[in-house]
Design an enzyme around this catalytic site. Structure first.
Site, PDB file in Angstrom:
ATOM      1  N   GLU A  17     -10.194 -36.196  -2.877  1.00 45.08           N
ATOM      2  CA  GLU A  17     -10.406 -37.255  -1.904  1.00 45.08           C
ATOM      3  C   GLU A  17     -11.456 -38.225  -2.438  1.00 45.08           C
ATOM      4  O   GLU A  17     -12.652 -37.907  -2.479  1.00 45.08           O
ATOM      5  CB  GLU A  17     -10.885 -36.700  -0.554  1.00 45.08           C
ATOM      6  CG  GLU A  17     -10.886 -37.787   0.512  1.00 45.08           C
ATOM      7  CD  GLU A  17     -12.120 -37.827   1.388  1.00 45.08           C
ATOM      8  OE1 GLU A  17     -12.095 -38.550   2.395  1.00 45.08           O
ATOM      9  OE2 GLU A  17     -13.121 -37.159   1.072  1.00 45.08           O
TER      10      GLU A  17
ATOM     11  N   ASP B 138     -12.466 -32.134  -0.972  1.00 43.74           N
ATOM     12  CA  ASP B 138     -13.094 -33.056  -0.038  1.00 43.74           C
ATOM     13  C   ASP B 138     -14.254 -33.806  -0.688  1.00 43.74           C
ATOM     14  O   ASP B 138     -15.000 -33.241  -1.486  1.00 43.74           O
ATOM     15  CB  ASP B 138     -13.631 -32.217   1.138  1.00 43.74           C
ATOM     16  CG  ASP B 138     -14.254 -33.043   2.246  1.00 43.74           C
ATOM     17  OD1 ASP B 138     -13.510 -33.781   2.915  1.00 43.74           O
ATOM     18  OD2 ASP B 138     -15.488 -32.955   2.454  1.00 43.74           O
TER      19      ASP B 138
HETATM   20  C1  AAO Z   1     -20.468 -35.376  11.621  1.00 43.87           C
HETATM   21  C2  AAO Z   1     -20.978 -36.479  12.526  1.00 43.87           C
HETATM   22  C3  AAO Z   1     -22.090 -37.246  11.841  1.00 43.87           C
HETATM   23  C4  AAO Z   1     -23.221 -36.297  11.444  1.00 43.87           C
HETATM   24  C5  AAO Z   1     -22.629 -35.205  10.559  1.00 43.87           C
HETATM   25  C6  AAO Z   1     -23.650 -34.158  10.160  1.00 43.87           C
HETATM   26  O1  AAO Z   1     -19.902 -37.358  12.843  1.00 43.87           O
HETATM   27  O2  AAO Z   1     -22.597 -38.225  12.741  1.00 43.87           O
HETATM   28  O3  AAO Z   1     -24.208 -36.992  10.741  1.00 43.87           O
HETATM   29  O4  AAO Z   1     -21.556 -34.551  11.256  1.00 43.87           O
HETATM   30  O5  AAO Z   1     -24.172 -33.547  11.291  1.00 43.87           O
HETATM   31  C7  AAO Z   1     -15.965 -35.360   8.869  1.00 43.87           C
HETATM   32  C8  AAO Z   1     -16.203 -36.461   9.894  1.00 43.87           C
HETATM   33  C9  AAO Z   1     -17.655 -36.813  10.031  1.00 43.87           C
HETATM   34  C10 AAO Z   1     -18.485 -35.566  10.286  1.00 43.87           C
HETATM   35  C11 AAO Z   1     -18.263 -34.650   9.093  1.00 43.87           C
HETATM   36  C12 AAO Z   1     -19.070 -33.354   9.187  1.00 43.87           C
HETATM   37  O6  AAO Z   1     -15.454 -37.599   9.520  1.00 43.87           O
HETATM   38  O7  AAO Z   1     -17.800 -37.718  11.137  1.00 43.87           O
HETATM   39  O8  AAO Z   1     -19.850 -35.918  10.438  1.00 43.87           O
HETATM   40  O9  AAO Z   1     -16.872 -34.282   9.058  1.00 43.87           O
HETATM   41  O10 AAO Z   1     -18.779 -32.668  10.347  1.00 43.87           O
HETATM   42  C13 AAO Z   1     -16.906 -41.192   3.573  1.00 43.87           C
HETATM   43  C14 AAO Z   1     -16.673 -40.176   2.452  1.00 43.87           C
HETATM   44  C15 AAO Z   1     -15.405 -39.382   2.637  1.00 43.87           C
HETATM   45  C16 AAO Z   1     -15.312 -38.796   4.039  1.00 43.87           C
HETATM   46  C17 AAO Z   1     -15.392 -39.965   5.019  1.00 43.87           C
HETATM   47  C18 AAO Z   1     -15.288 -39.500   6.466  1.00 43.87           C
HETATM   48  O11 AAO Z   1     -16.649 -40.852   1.204  1.00 43.87           O
HETATM   49  O12 AAO Z   1     -15.428 -38.328   1.703  1.00 43.87           O
HETATM   50  O13 AAO Z   1     -16.660 -40.613   4.850  1.00 43.87           O
HETATM   51  N1  AAO Z   1     -14.111 -37.976   4.233  1.00 43.87           N
HETATM   52  C19 AAO Z   1     -14.174 -36.498   4.104  1.00 43.87           C
HETATM   53  C20 AAO Z   1     -13.326 -35.793   5.155  1.00 43.87           C
HETATM   54  C21 AAO Z   1     -13.951 -35.966   6.510  1.00 43.87           C
HETATM   55  C22 AAO Z   1     -15.307 -35.283   6.549  1.00 43.87           C
HETATM   56  C23 AAO Z   1     -16.035 -35.348   5.275  1.00 43.87           C
HETATM   57  C24 AAO Z   1     -15.525 -35.940   4.132  1.00 43.87           C
HETATM   58  C25 AAO Z   1     -17.286 -34.579   5.169  1.00 43.87           C
HETATM   59  O14 AAO Z   1     -12.017 -36.254   5.091  1.00 43.87           O
HETATM   60  O15 AAO Z   1     -13.130 -35.470   7.539  1.00 43.87           O
HETATM   61  O16 AAO Z   1     -16.141 -35.893   7.575  1.00 43.87           O
HETATM   62  O17 AAO Z   1     -16.901 -33.270   4.770  1.00 43.87           O
HETATM   63  C26 AAO Z   1     -16.823 -46.402   3.024  1.00 43.87           C
HETATM   64  C27 AAO Z   1     -16.825 -45.559   1.782  1.00 43.87           C
HETATM   65  C28 AAO Z   1     -16.154 -44.240   1.998  1.00 43.87           C
HETATM   66  C29 AAO Z   1     -16.751 -43.543   3.211  1.00 43.87           C
HETATM   67  C30 AAO Z   1     -16.557 -44.490   4.420  1.00 43.87           C
HETATM   68  C31 AAO Z   1     -17.019 -43.872   5.718  1.00 43.87           C
HETATM   69  O18 AAO Z   1     -15.489 -46.842   3.313  1.00 43.87           O
HETATM   70  O19 AAO Z   1     -16.126 -46.244   0.767  1.00 43.87           O
HETATM   71  O20 AAO Z   1     -16.352 -43.428   0.859  1.00 43.87           O
HETATM   72  O21 AAO Z   1     -16.048 -42.327   3.437  1.00 43.87           O
HETATM   73  O22 AAO Z   1     -17.282 -45.677   4.149  1.00 43.87           O
HETATM   74  O23 AAO Z   1     -18.381 -43.773   5.733  1.00 43.87           O
HETATM   75  C32 AAO Z   1     -13.907 -50.477   4.585  1.00 43.87           C
HETATM   76  C33 AAO Z   1     -14.245 -50.264   3.117  1.00 43.87           C
HETATM   77  C34 AAO Z   1     -14.300 -48.781   2.818  1.00 43.87           C
HETATM   78  C35 AAO Z   1     -15.357 -48.202   3.664  1.00 43.87           C
HETATM   79  C36 AAO Z   1     -14.877 -48.416   5.079  1.00 43.87           C
HETATM   80  C37 AAO Z   1     -15.774 -47.817   6.107  1.00 43.87           C
HETATM   81  O24 AAO Z   1     -12.584 -50.023   4.875  1.00 43.87           O
HETATM   82  O25 AAO Z   1     -13.273 -50.862   2.331  1.00 43.87           O
HETATM   83  O26 AAO Z   1     -14.587 -48.521   1.481  1.00 43.87           O
HETATM   84  O27 AAO Z   1     -14.801 -49.810   5.373  1.00 43.87           O
HETATM   85  O28 AAO Z   1     -17.031 -48.443   6.052  1.00 43.87           O
END
Ligand code: AAO
Length: 519
Positions: A255, A219
């Site tokens: 990932e 992850d």
């Molecule tokens: C939760 C709450 C948060 C709180 C946190 C801590 O929702 O509000 O702050 O707890 O209390 C999952 C959930 C999260 C959750 C987290 C922990 O999705 O909502 O937070 O569990 O419980 C990034 C990372 C990527 C990640 C993805 C979700 O790079 O690694 O965010 N995925 C993994 C897992 C996922 C998990 C985590 C990681 C954490 O698969 O399930 O989170 O363990 C850009 C960046 C990406 C980034 C995205 C989203 O993407 O490039 O790297 O991903 O933003 O922030 C266009 C762009 C694209 C961009 C996208 C979105 O498409 O081309 O690049 O827009 O802006």
């Protein structure tokens, strides 16, 4: 052998093993090819599913939800994402106990189905996670003191001082230092440069390897330095020889979300293992939805020709647990089970196509409620009882799942395309045909052929399939049962040609045949 030849061989060996090249191999058994993510399933249900369905239908492996101790959140009520907030490496989670996990790994391995663990090693829980024993194994922790005694980790083991942003969180994806050293959505960021932390992470992964898992989905790799990951991966044991050949390395798929436009790219991680290709589902969705002027016939050079990463590095999927509900990346074009007709076609295309290691998604239903493009219920956890425990997966008489479990992998069309992928494994992409619009067909050598009609009119065409003469059952509208077809039949003549008719209003406007669907 000449000295020169010898040293050349040595250099090649060092290059292969030094780069951990074997970590790109999913270690799948018996000519199987595809894996399925049984998102949020209980270990007991996965064990049963391996024996009654995945093994018999040629699935190569299962990606499981994080098995380690995680935070338990009341507000919102037991969100699925609580499992991405580790409290420690004890193996009790919402999916079950350590004993249940061990039993599941054993039973799946015994029927030739591999287990891949979703490893959350970048961080622990959120900075606002509080203090107490609200964790899945009941261990005490304090997020504010950065104290996790069950590992143990203390505030020394986090990246606090390295991060230079005012908030301590990642504020700008344009700055690779922030992305690696600051907190992803406030999740306490482990200092993976420390030998101690590397050791604890490797111990956790090694325990799972020794229990019999075949590899890991790692992850949030974008948020870890490749050098730190390399160090951790090098500490990993070889796979358990009870089920895997001597010297097998764990399969690593990382990932990393790279849609372009950020300084961190997937490339940095290629030498360490495979990488999730997020462009794949985003583009395939755009093509099947016919957005931005895309047409299916443009996919003639699908794969590297579309600017995707090299074949040997890619882990591909139509949707994942994040982008099916608006988390992560890929945007609105992502096709999911909610658009089931398009979804079956897109998954069928992926499974028929040779590019990448393919992962099928298996979801649970939630009360989707989209306001201004955002799903208000994107947090909802798996089907649960009132005490928050996850419900079992009941199997209906027609082989579908009940109680809100979608089980896309059991849909006839998808299950049969997983078998198709196995049957055509190793065969080249061949006999391409298109109508310059959204009707396309391609074969896989002389082992399989697939044809799609995603236009708004009928398809009626005779094509060279490359297949031996005979009568074949379409595995989309039905399948071969005994000595007959439950759906359409396709006649391939001595010249390899066959006639196809697909109405644009057919329930599933595509047809697929393969060597094992021949009468
Ligand atoms: C939760 C709450 C948060 C709180 C946190 C801590 O929702 O509000 O702050 O707890 O209390 C999952 C959930 C999260 C959750 C987290 C922990 O999705 O909502 O937070 O569990 O419980 C990034 C990372 C990527 C990640 C993805 C979700 O790079 O690694 O965010 N995925 C993994 C897992 C996922 C998990 C985590 C990681 C954490 O698969 O399930 O989170 O363990 C850009 C960046 C990406 C980034 C995205 C989203 O993407 O490039 O790297 O991903 O933003 O922030 C266009 C762009 C694209 C961009 C996208 C979105 O498409 O081309 O690049 O827009 O802006």
């Amino acid at each position: 052998m000449h000295e020169g030849e010898k040293s050349m061989k040595l250099i090649i060996l060092v290059a292969l093993f030094g780069l951990g090249f074997t970590q790109h191999d999913p270690n799948i058994k018996d000519g199987r090819t595809a894996i399925v993510h049984l998102f949020e399933w209980r270990w007991a249900d996965i064990a049963a599913e391996c024996e009654r369905f995945l093994g018999p239908n040629g699935f190569g492996g299962v990606q499981i939800s994080p098995p380690n101790e995680h935070i338990v959140i009341n507000n919102p009520w037991r969100p699925w994402w609580q499992r991405y907030q580790p409290i420690g490496y004890n193996l009790c989670s919402r999916s079950g106990s350590e004993d249940e996990l061990r039993e599941m790994i054993t039973r799946c391995n015994n029927v030739g189905v591999n287990i891949y663990v979703d490893a959350v090693i970048n961080h622990m829980c959120g900075a606002g996670g509080g203090e107490g024993t609200h964790s899945s194994c009941g261990s005490w922790f304090s997020a504010s003191k950065q104290d996790f005694p069950s590992v143990p980790y203390s505030n020394w083991d986090f990246n606090g001082n390295k991060c230079k942003t005012a908030s301590g969180d990642i504020e700008n994806y344009g700055d690779p230092y922030q992305v690696r050293d600051c907190r992803l959505v406030s999740l306490l960021d482990l200092a993976l440069e420390k030998d101690y932390v590397r050791g604890k992470v490797a111990d956790f992964m090694n325990k799972l390897i020794d229990m019999g898992v075949a590899g890991f989905r790692v992850d949030a790799c974008k948020h870890m330095w490749p050098g730190d990951l390399d160090n951790v991966y090098r500490r990993l044991h070889n796979l358990n020889t009870k089920w895997f050949p001597n010297g097998s390395r764990p399969f690593i798929f990382q990932e990393v979300i790279d849609l372009g436009g950020e300084p961190i790219s997937s490339k940095e991680y290629f030498s360490l293992g495979r990488v999730t290709e997020f462009k794949y589902g985003a583009k395939l969705g755009t093509v099947f939805r016919k957005w931005n002027g895309e047409k299916l016939h443009y996919t003639r050079n699908w794969g590297e020709g579309w600017g995707f990463m090299p074949d040997g590095n890619a882990l591909v999927f139509v949707d994942n647990h994040d982008n099916q509900r608006g988390h992560g990346a890929g945007g609105a074009s992502i096709i999911t089970f909610w658009d089931s007709r398009l979804y079956k076609m897109a998954v069928g295309y992926m499974l028929a196509h040779p590019y990448g290691v393919a992962r099928v998604m298996s979801s649970f239903r939630w009360d989707r409620h989209i306001v201004n493009g955002k799903d208000q219920n994107d947090w909802m956890g798996p089907p649960s009882n009132s005490d928050g425990s996850t419900k079992p997966v009941p199997i209906n008489p027609d082989q579908t799942c009940g109680d809100g479990w979608v089980c896309e992998h059991r849909w006839r069309q998808i299950k049969n395309m997983v078998i198709f992928r196995n049957v055509v494994n190793g065969q080249p992409h061949s006999n391409w045909w298109d109508n310059q619009s959204n009707q396309v067909a391609f074969g896989r050598g002389d082992r399989g052929f697939i044809i799609f009609n995603n236009d708004d009119w009928d398809l009626d065409v005779t094509l060279n399939t490359g297949m031996p003469a005979g009568t074949y059952c379409d595995v989309i509208s039905g399948q071969k049962e005994g000595n007959s077809c439950t759906g359409k039949q396709i006649q391939v003549g001595n010249d390899g040609r066959a006639h196809f008719r697909i109405s644009n209003s057919d329930e599933d406007p595509f047809v697929a045949i393969h060597a094992q669907s021949k009468l």
